[in-house]
Design a protein around this motif. Structure first.
Motif, PDB file in Angstrom:
ATOM      1  N   LEU A 175      49.948  91.049  79.858  1.00 31.78           N
ATOM      2  CA  LEU A 175      51.023  90.268  79.370  1.00 31.78           C
ATOM      3  C   LEU A 175      50.566  89.508  78.139  1.00 31.78           C
ATOM      4  CD1 LEU A 175      52.443  89.128  82.537  1.00 31.78           C
ATOM      5  CD2 LEU A 175      53.846  90.506  80.928  1.00 31.78           C
ATOM      6  N   TYR A 230      54.564  93.911  85.030  1.00 26.85           N
ATOM      7  CA  TYR A 230      53.365  92.998  85.253  1.00 26.85           C
ATOM      8  C   TYR A 230      53.830  91.690  85.439  1.00 26.85           C
ATOM      9  CZ  TYR A 230      51.048  96.744  82.497  1.00 26.85           C
ATOM     10  OH  TYR A 230      50.501  97.946  82.080  1.00 26.85           O
ATOM     11  N   GLU A 231      55.029  91.169  85.158  1.00 19.53           N
ATOM     12  CA  GLU A 231      55.510  89.939  85.443  1.00 19.53           C
ATOM     13  C   GLU A 231      55.680  89.714  87.096  1.00 19.53           C
ATOM     14  OE1 GLU A 231      56.166  87.258  84.004  1.00 19.53           O
ATOM     15  OE2 GLU A 231      56.424  87.733  81.963  1.00 19.53           O
TER      16      GLU A 231
END
Length: 274
Positions: A105, A74-75
């Motif tokens: 997140l 996700y980052e």
């Protein structure tokens, strides 16, 4: 049809590198096959090519963001979406993918802002509407709390309830991502079918008796015109079947998405009324 060029030889040492289009095509093929890590690698090679334009680079990075979503990276998905939005602020796909990653997140308010922007730009995106409802409901209850009733006192969510909510939320995200993949594949199949149909139209204008060739791997083999036309017709038919399969998958996933969202809301309402 004139004789085709000779088959391409293997790249010699010091030869020019593959074009960004070739890397993009490879990435698309990996994506269609659900080989998301390989797709990320190919897309990365594409955007690193010196001759790629900004618009094409943004498209490929947006594709890479979707792959990273599927990989639950996700980052990195947020980073890719940011790169796209820096040059295309109204890119709905990038906004939606960033919203999905931010929600995963735990950055709910940022995700909510992106979902709202998606709805402003394209009101028909129902997955964004579901995201808005989901996050607004969570934020309304506050961190770790839900309303027992309208205007009533608050109580802490139990550990079991929190786990159930998280499982349902993950289901909502997972189905939304699968739905996006199915839609992307349908679009690719439709484009492929159209290319084949255009080729068939061109072939229909070729006089009978003309020498024709057909690609077989890296080679071209002389093939009777009737056979070439028949093979094209078979390919068009196969693409039509693929399209129908994708349409069926999309219909199923859209129902599953609504069901997942409904289950999540039902759980939230049950907790509120407890």
């Amino acid at each position: 049809m004139s004789a085709p060029p000779a088959p391409a030889a293997e790249p010699a040492e010091g030869a020019a590198p593959a074009s960004w289009e070739a890397f993009k095509t490879a990435g698309n093929d990996f994506y269609k096959a659900s080989k998301f890590e390989s797709a990320v690698d190919s897309y990365t090679q594409a955007v690193e090519c010196a001759d790629i334009g900004e618009a094409d680079k943004a498209t490929i990075i947006c594709n890479r963001a979707q792959c990273r979503l599927m990989l639950k990276d996700y980052e990195k998905a947020v980073e890719d979406a940011n790169l796209v939005l820096a040059v295309q602020a109204d890119n709905v796909k990038a906004l939606f993918r960033r919203a999905s990653a931010l929600e995963a997140l735990g950055k709910k308010e940022d995700a909510l802002a992106d979902f709202r922007e998606v709805r402003r730009l394209q009101p028909a995106v129902t997955a964004a509407a579901a995201g808005i409802r989901r996050i607004e409901s969570e934020l309304k209850g506050g961190a770790g709390f839900v309303e027992a009733a309208k205007g009533g006192p608050r109580r802490k969510i139990t550990k079991e309830e929190m786990m159930q909510l998280q499982e349902l939320e993950e289901r909502v995200r997972s189905v939304a991502q699968q739905l996006q993949v199915a839609k992307d594949r349908k679009q690719g199949a439709a484009s492929g079918k159209r290319r084949l149909e255009l080729t068939a139209e061109e072939m229909s204008r070729i006089p009978e008796g003309t020498k024709t060739y057909e690609a077989v791997g890296k080679m071209f083999v002389m093939t009777p015109l009737d056979e070439v036309k028949a093979h094209l017709a078979d390919k068009v038919s196969a693409q039509e079947k693929r399209l129908k399969n994708f349409e069926a998958s999309i219909e199923y996933l859209e129902k599953a998405s609504k069901e997942a969202d409904s289950n999540w809301m039902e759980m939230v309402n049950t907790i509120r009324k407890a």
